[in-house]
Design a protein around this motif. Structure first.
Motif, mmCIF file in Angstrom:
data_model
loop_
_atom_site.group_PDB
_atom_site.id
_atom_site.type_symbol
_atom_site.label_atom_id
_atom_site.label_comp_id
_atom_site.label_asym_id
_atom_site.label_seq_id
_atom_site.Cartn_x
_atom_site.Cartn_y
_atom_site.Cartn_z
ATOM 1 N N ALA A 1 0.833 -1.214 0.000
ATOM 2 C CA ALA A 1 0.000 0.000 0.000
ATOM 3 C C ALA A 1 0.862 1.257 0.000
ATOM 4 O O ALA A 1 0.521 2.262 -0.630
ATOM 5 N N ALA A 2 2.000 1.190 0.697
ATOM 6 C CA ALA A 2 2.875 2.356 0.765
ATOM 7 C C ALA A 2 3.524 2.641 -0.584
ATOM 8 O O ALA A 2 3.869 3.780 -0.888
ATOM 9 N N GLU A 3 3.699 1.586 -1.396
ATOM 10 C CA GLU A 3 4.343 1.780 -2.700
ATOM 11 C C GLU A 3 3.370 2.273 -3.766
ATOM 12 O O GLU A 3 3.784 2.654 -4.851
ATOM 13 N N LEU A 4 2.044 2.222 -3.483
ATOM 14 C CA LEU A 4 1.052 2.624 -4.480
ATOM 15 C C LEU A 4 0.913 4.136 -4.524
ATOM 16 O O LEU A 4 1.106 4.816 -3.512
ATOM 17 N N THR A 5 0.580 4.624 -5.721
ATOM 18 C CA THR A 5 0.246 6.046 -5.842
ATOM 19 C C THR A 5 -1.161 6.235 -5.265
ATOM 20 O O THR A 5 -1.911 5.254 -5.148
ATOM 21 N N PRO A 6 -1.560 7.456 -4.907
ATOM 22 C CA PRO A 6 -2.913 7.660 -4.345
ATOM 23 C C PRO A 6 -4.017 7.154 -5.269
ATOM 24 O O PRO A 6 -4.997 6.569 -4.818
ATOM 25 N N ALA A 7 -3.854 7.353 -6.583
ATOM 26 C CA ALA A 7 -4.889 6.909 -7.528
ATOM 27 C C ALA A 7 -4.994 5.380 -7.524
ATOM 28 O O ALA A 7 -6.097 4.817 -7.541
ATOM 29 N N GLU A 8 -3.821 4.716 -7.489
ATOM 30 C CA GLU A 8 -3.820 3.240 -7.469
ATOM 31 C C GLU A 8 -4.428 2.717 -6.173
ATOM 32 O O GLU A 8 -5.180 1.740 -6.172
ATOM 33 N N ALA A 9 -4.079 3.389 -5.070
ATOM 34 C CA ALA A 9 -4.620 2.963 -3.770
ATOM 35 C C ALA A 9 -6.131 3.120 -3.736
ATOM 36 O O ALA A 9 -6.857 2.255 -3.224
ATOM 37 N N LYS A 10 -6.635 4.213 -4.365
ATOM 38 C CA LYS A 10 -8.077 4.442 -4.400
ATOM 39 C C LYS A 10 -8.762 3.367 -5.247
ATOM 40 O O LYS A 10 -9.803 2.812 -4.858
ATOM 41 N N ALA A 11 -8.164 3.059 -6.408
ATOM 42 C CA ALA A 11 -8.738 2.032 -7.280
ATOM 43 C C ALA A 11 -8.723 0.673 -6.588
ATOM 44 O O ALA A 11 -9.677 -0.111 -6.686
ATOM 45 N N ASN A 12 -7.619 0.422 -5.863
ATOM 46 C CA ASN A 12 -7.483 -0.834 -5.121
ATOM 47 C C ASN A 12 -8.592 -0.964 -4.072
ATOM 48 O O ASN A 12 -9.271 -2.000 -3.977
ATOM 49 N N ALA A 13 -8.776 0.119 -3.305
ATOM 50 C CA ALA A 13 -9.808 0.103 -2.257
ATOM 51 C C ALA A 13 -11.205 -0.044 -2.862
ATOM 52 O O ALA A 13 -12.049 -0.784 -2.338
ATOM 53 N N ALA A 14 -11.435 0.626 -4.014
ATOM 54 C CA ALA A 14 -12.757 0.538 -4.671
ATOM 55 C C ALA A 14 -13.036 -0.886 -5.122
ATOM 56 O O ALA A 14 -14.153 -1.399 -4.960
ATOM 57 N N ALA A 15 -11.998 -1.527 -5.677
ATOM 58 C CA ALA A 15 -12.185 -2.914 -6.145
ATOM 59 C C ALA A 15 -12.496 -3.834 -4.979
ATOM 60 O O ALA A 15 -13.380 -4.706 -5.061
ATOM 61 N N GLN A 16 -11.758 -3.643 -3.861
ATOM 62 C CA GLN A 16 -12.004 -4.491 -2.678
ATOM 63 C C GLN A 16 -13.415 -4.293 -2.131
ATOM 64 O O GLN A 16 -14.119 -5.249 -1.822
ATOM 65 N N MET A 17 -13.820 -3.026 -2.040
ATOM 66 C CA MET A 17 -15.147 -2.730 -1.479
ATOM 67 C C MET A 17 -16.265 -3.237 -2.391
ATOM 68 O O MET A 17 -17.289 -3.738 -1.929
ATOM 69 N N ALA A 18 -16.036 -3.101 -3.725
ATOM 70 C CA ALA A 18 -17.055 -3.581 -4.668
ATOM 71 C C ALA A 18 -17.212 -5.100 -4.547
ATOM 72 O O ALA A 18 -18.340 -5.620 -4.528
ATOM 73 N N GLY A 19 -16.090 -5.793 -4.456
ATOM 74 C CA GLY A 19 -16.147 -7.255 -4.299
ATOM 75 C C GLY A 19 -16.840 -7.634 -3.004
ATOM 76 O O GLY A 19 -17.658 -8.569 -2.970
ATOM 77 N N LEU A 20 -16.525 -6.891 -1.943
ATOM 78 C CA LEU A 20 -17.151 -7.163 -0.646
ATOM 79 C C LEU A 20 -18.666 -6.924 -0.717
ATOM 80 O O LEU A 20 -19.463 -7.713 -0.201
ATOM 81 N N ALA A 21 -19.052 -5.839 -1.407
ATOM 82 C CA ALA A 21 -20.487 -5.522 -1.533
ATOM 83 C C ALA A 21 -21.219 -6.640 -2.274
ATOM 84 O O ALA A 21 -22.306 -7.060 -1.869
ATOM 85 N N TYR A 22 -20.612 -7.126 -3.356
ATOM 86 C CA TYR A 22 -21.243 -8.190 -4.138
ATOM 87 C C TYR A 22 -21.376 -9.465 -3.309
ATOM 88 O O TYR A 22 -22.424 -10.116 -3.298
ATOM 89 N N GLY A 23 -20.302 -9.784 -2.573
ATOM 90 C CA GLY A 23 -20.327 -10.988 -1.733
ATOM 91 C C GLY A 23 -21.394 -10.893 -0.655
ATOM 92 O O GLY A 23 -22.181 -11.828 -0.453
ATOM 93 N N LEU A 24 -21.439 -9.754 0.014
ATOM 94 C CA LEU A 24 -22.436 -9.578 1.079
ATOM 95 C C LEU A 24 -23.849 -9.602 0.511
ATOM 96 O O LEU A 24 -24.770 -10.145 1.119
ATOM 97 N N ALA A 25 -24.007 -9.010 -0.686
ATOM 98 C CA ALA A 25 -25.346 -8.969 -1.296
ATOM 99 C C ALA A 25 -25.811 -10.361 -1.715
ATOM 100 O O ALA A 25 -27.004 -10.580 -1.844
ATOM 101 N N ALA A 26 -24.903 -11.275 -1.940
ATOM 102 C CA ALA A 26 -25.302 -12.622 -2.366
ATOM 103 C C ALA A 26 -25.610 -13.535 -1.173
ATOM 104 O O ALA A 26 -26.333 -14.518 -1.329
ATOM 105 N N ILE A 27 -25.056 -13.201 0.006
ATOM 106 C CA ILE A 27 -25.254 -14.073 1.174
ATOM 107 C C ILE A 27 -26.715 -14.048 1.639
ATOM 108 O O ILE A 27 -27.341 -15.093 1.831
#
Lengths: 162, 96
Positions: free
Chosen positions: B15-41
């Motif tokens: 995370a420390a090596e990522l640029t702010p834009a990459e870190a934001k995209a990374n967090a968005a991807a994680q949260m989107a995956g989490l949202a989909y998983g939770l929505a399917a449970i």
């Protein structure tokens, strides 16, 4: 599980050989869908252009296909066994969700796809068609006597009423 | 525990090596995956409950199977709509 009770019937062997209500529901939903689809496609075309219309049409097709597959799975497995029906529906839910996800993923970068109308169409048509169908079903369940009956001709109706 | 600590340290280093834009995209991807998983449970549990109760009803009163299956099918389709909404939210967060 074994039992000495002669009346005992295993859920594994219970099935339903009667007419499948799911097929009738889905036929009705598809009929309603063919009425709603041009409206949704037209609205998408209005806001997102031709690509929006194609995306919307794809969304409606996905939803109607999903309903049709779900109904076929339930009615087919209910003729074999209720336990199989339960299994098929639970795994079918995962399978159908995965198919819809794959169907959207594979086309997401296509030139004719607009994601917003596609996603909106999927949700709106799915929920809207279900509400439309629920109106009829809840009415026929609540008031079975009000179900429309087939009348051969007005003459026959007149002669029976007199 | 030691393995978890090592994984946490590695993630922090990445995370420390990522640029702010990459870190934001990374967090968005994680949260989107989490949202989909939770929505399917939730719908998964709901569909299981609907079918369990429907089969119980059909086993008790086989003559009402048609009515039970009609309402069951609609209930399952409505429950599935929740998963579809979760999926749509995921797609829109991730790609739109």
């Amino acid at each position: 599980m074994k039992t000495d009770d002669p009346q005992y019937v295993s859920i594994l062997s219970m099935n339903d050989q009667g007419p499948a209500p799911e097929a009738a529901i889905v036929r009705d939903i598809i009929k309603h869908g063919s009425i709603v689809a041009p409206i949704l496609i037209g609205l998408s075309a209005l806001f997102w252009g031709v690509n929006g219309a194609w995306s919307s049409a794809y969304g409606v097709a996905l939803v109607l296909g999903n309903f049709a597959v779900a109904a076929w799975m339930v009615s087919y497995t209910a003729r074999i066994s209720y336990a199989l029906m339960m299994g098929a529906t639970l795994f079918g839910y995962i399978f159908r969700l995965a198919v819809i996800a794959a169907a959207v993923f594979f086309v997401r970068n296509a030139t004719w796809v607009e994601l917003v109308p596609l996603c909106m169409t999927i949700v709106i048509s799915h929920v809207g068609l279900l509400f439309w169908e629920m109106r009829y079903i809840s009415l026929s369940l609540a008031f079975p006597g009000l179900k429309p009956k087939h009348v051969a001709s007005p003459t026959v109706q007149d002669s029976t009423s007199n | 525990m030691e393995a978890l600590t090592r994984i946490a340290h590695a993630s922090i280093r990445v995370a420390a090596e990522l640029t702010p834009a990459e870190a934001k995209a990374n967090a968005a991807a994680q949260m989107a995956g989490l949202a989909y998983g939770l929505a399917a449970i939730g719908p998964g549990i709901g569909i299981g409950m609907i079918f369990g109760k429907a089969i119980e009803a059909m086993a008790r009163q086989p003559e009402s199977a048609g009515m039970v299956r009609t309402t069951m099918f609609l209930g399952v389709a409505f429950t599935e709509a929740l998963a579809l909404i979760g999926f749509v939210a995921f797609i829109l967060l991730k790609f739109a």
